[in-house]
Design a protein around this motif. Structure first.
Motif, mmCIF file in Angstrom:
data_model
loop_
_atom_site.group_PDB
_atom_site.id
_atom_site.type_symbol
_atom_site.label_atom_id
_atom_site.label_comp_id
_atom_site.label_asym_id
_atom_site.label_seq_id
_atom_site.Cartn_x
_atom_site.Cartn_y
_atom_site.Cartn_z
ATOM 1 N N TYR A 1 -60.341 41.551 -5.160
ATOM 2 C CA TYR A 1 -59.349 41.998 -6.137
ATOM 3 C C TYR A 1 -58.896 43.419 -5.645
ATOM 4 O O TYR A 1 -60.235 43.991 -5.777
ATOM 5 N N ASN B 1 -59.109 45.800 -11.035
ATOM 6 C CA ASN B 1 -59.117 45.479 -11.815
ATOM 7 C C ASN B 1 -58.523 44.122 -12.506
ATOM 8 O O ASN B 1 -57.613 43.793 -13.741
ATOM 9 N N GLY C 1 -61.733 50.658 -14.050
ATOM 10 C CA GLY C 1 -61.452 48.916 -12.984
ATOM 11 C C GLY C 1 -60.446 49.994 -12.019
ATOM 12 O O GLY C 1 -59.273 49.188 -11.800
#
Length: 336
Positions: A5, A8, A199
């Motif tokens: 990923y 975030n 994030g």
């Protein structure tokens, strides 16, 4: 290929990402560049990074041509804005609203796409209010021309300030693209902790230290003909500071570690940056298709803690760790 990923967000990118700095549109012929992109796709790479400044926009064109015919939804395309492009007029550089808006449209034309997955500020612009830059990025996101926003070589304080504005504007600021390798660790002290808090992931460039960590450069010997260290178009300048006998000797001393893992030195270098949990992807370039195939073998490699410790012992105090190097390496004003 493994996928991670980006920050975030819900966006996954290939942990080995293909970058075309210093190659497409300049060092290699377009046909070979296309072969490298095809090799990346065949190896499972889905993420491709470029910038408008690379070969003064030519690299974007080459990448766009090479990806033509691919299902757009199956690849992630990243590009950047800041450095001078075009004939070098007063507004052909920086992060002003004018330059950003004109640059993204040019990038989309050259990349032959309606949008980029990630649009990055290639450096921090000390001469444009940060709010102006972030509002322009927000408008680009809302227009559907970019899905996510990132930066490259910003300091921890700059990232924090940009992230705060992005939060207010409700746009996804998800990535930082710094230099990072066994030999250049300046992000570990401040940038990485800040990004972990906010994030934001790292997409790191030069994980092989411009080729030094391949082990092909030997202490006391001239660089191999045709290598980056002999390239007077720019490669030799970037690699010069690393071409000391002490650094080259220590790199050679890493061979037993690579051998223990069944890796080449280049694969070890790429795998090493991917051990950092805040790194979403390592950028690798290539001047030959087989280089892509080799580097991809670093995907998914787990280096045991004892070998990570041995790497540190071998390299000793050679790696640069000063967090202040990010700011000192940045342009004080707009490049012209």
């Amino acid at each position: 290929m493994d996928f991670r990923y980006l920050g975030n967000s819900g966006l996954k990118i290939s942990e080995i990402t293909y970058g075309n700095w210093l190659t497409h549109g300049s060092q290699v012929e377009n046909e070979v560049a296309t072969q490298c992109v095809r090799a990346a796709l065949d190896a499972g790479i889905t993420s491709f990074d470029t910038a408008d400044v690379y070969a003064n926009t030519a690299a974007e064109t080459v990448l766009g041509d090479a990806l033509a015919g691919e299902r757009r939804e199956s690849v992630e395309i990243f590009t950047k804005v800041y450095w001078p492009t075009g004939p070098g007029g007063p507004n052909d550089t920086g992060l002003s609203r004018k330059h950003i808006m004109e640059s993204v449209n040019g990038s989309l034309r050259r990349l032959r796409t309606d949008y980029v997955d990630l649009y990055q500020a290639h450096r921090y612009d000390t001469e444009t209010p940060l709010e102006e830059t972030m509002v322009a990025f927000a408008d680009i996101v809302r227009q559907g021309k970019a899905l996510y926003i990132g930066v490259s070589e910003w300091t921890a304080d700059q990232i924090r300030a940009g992230h705060a504005l992005a939060q207010e504007l409700r746009i996804p600021f998800v990535s930082s693209q710094p230099q990072y390798s066994m030999l250049w660790r300046v992000i570990e002290g401040e940038v990485v902790p800040t990004c972990q808090e906010l994030g934001i992931s790292q997409i790191v460039w030069s994980p092989i230290a411009q080729g030094v960590l391949t082990g092909k450069y030997l202490p006391g010997q001239a660089p191999p003909a045709g290598s980056r260290a002999t390239d007077e178009k720019g490669g030799a300048t970037f690699i010069k500071r690393l071409m000391t006998d002490e650094i080259l000797e220590r790199v050679q001393n890493l061979r037993p570690v690579a051998d223990e893992l069944g890796l080449t030195l280049a694969q070890l270098a790429v795998a090493w940056v991917l051990q950092n949990d805040n790194v979403a992807a390592a950028l690798v370039g290539a001047s030959r298709p087989e280089q892509v195939t080799e580097n991809v073998r670093a995907a998914g490699v787990k280096i045991p803690a004892e070998l990570m410790k041995r790497i540190d012992e071998v390299l000793g105090d050679v790696p640069v760790t000063d967090p202040g190097m990010t700011a000192r390496s940045a342009p004080a004003g707009r490049a012209v």
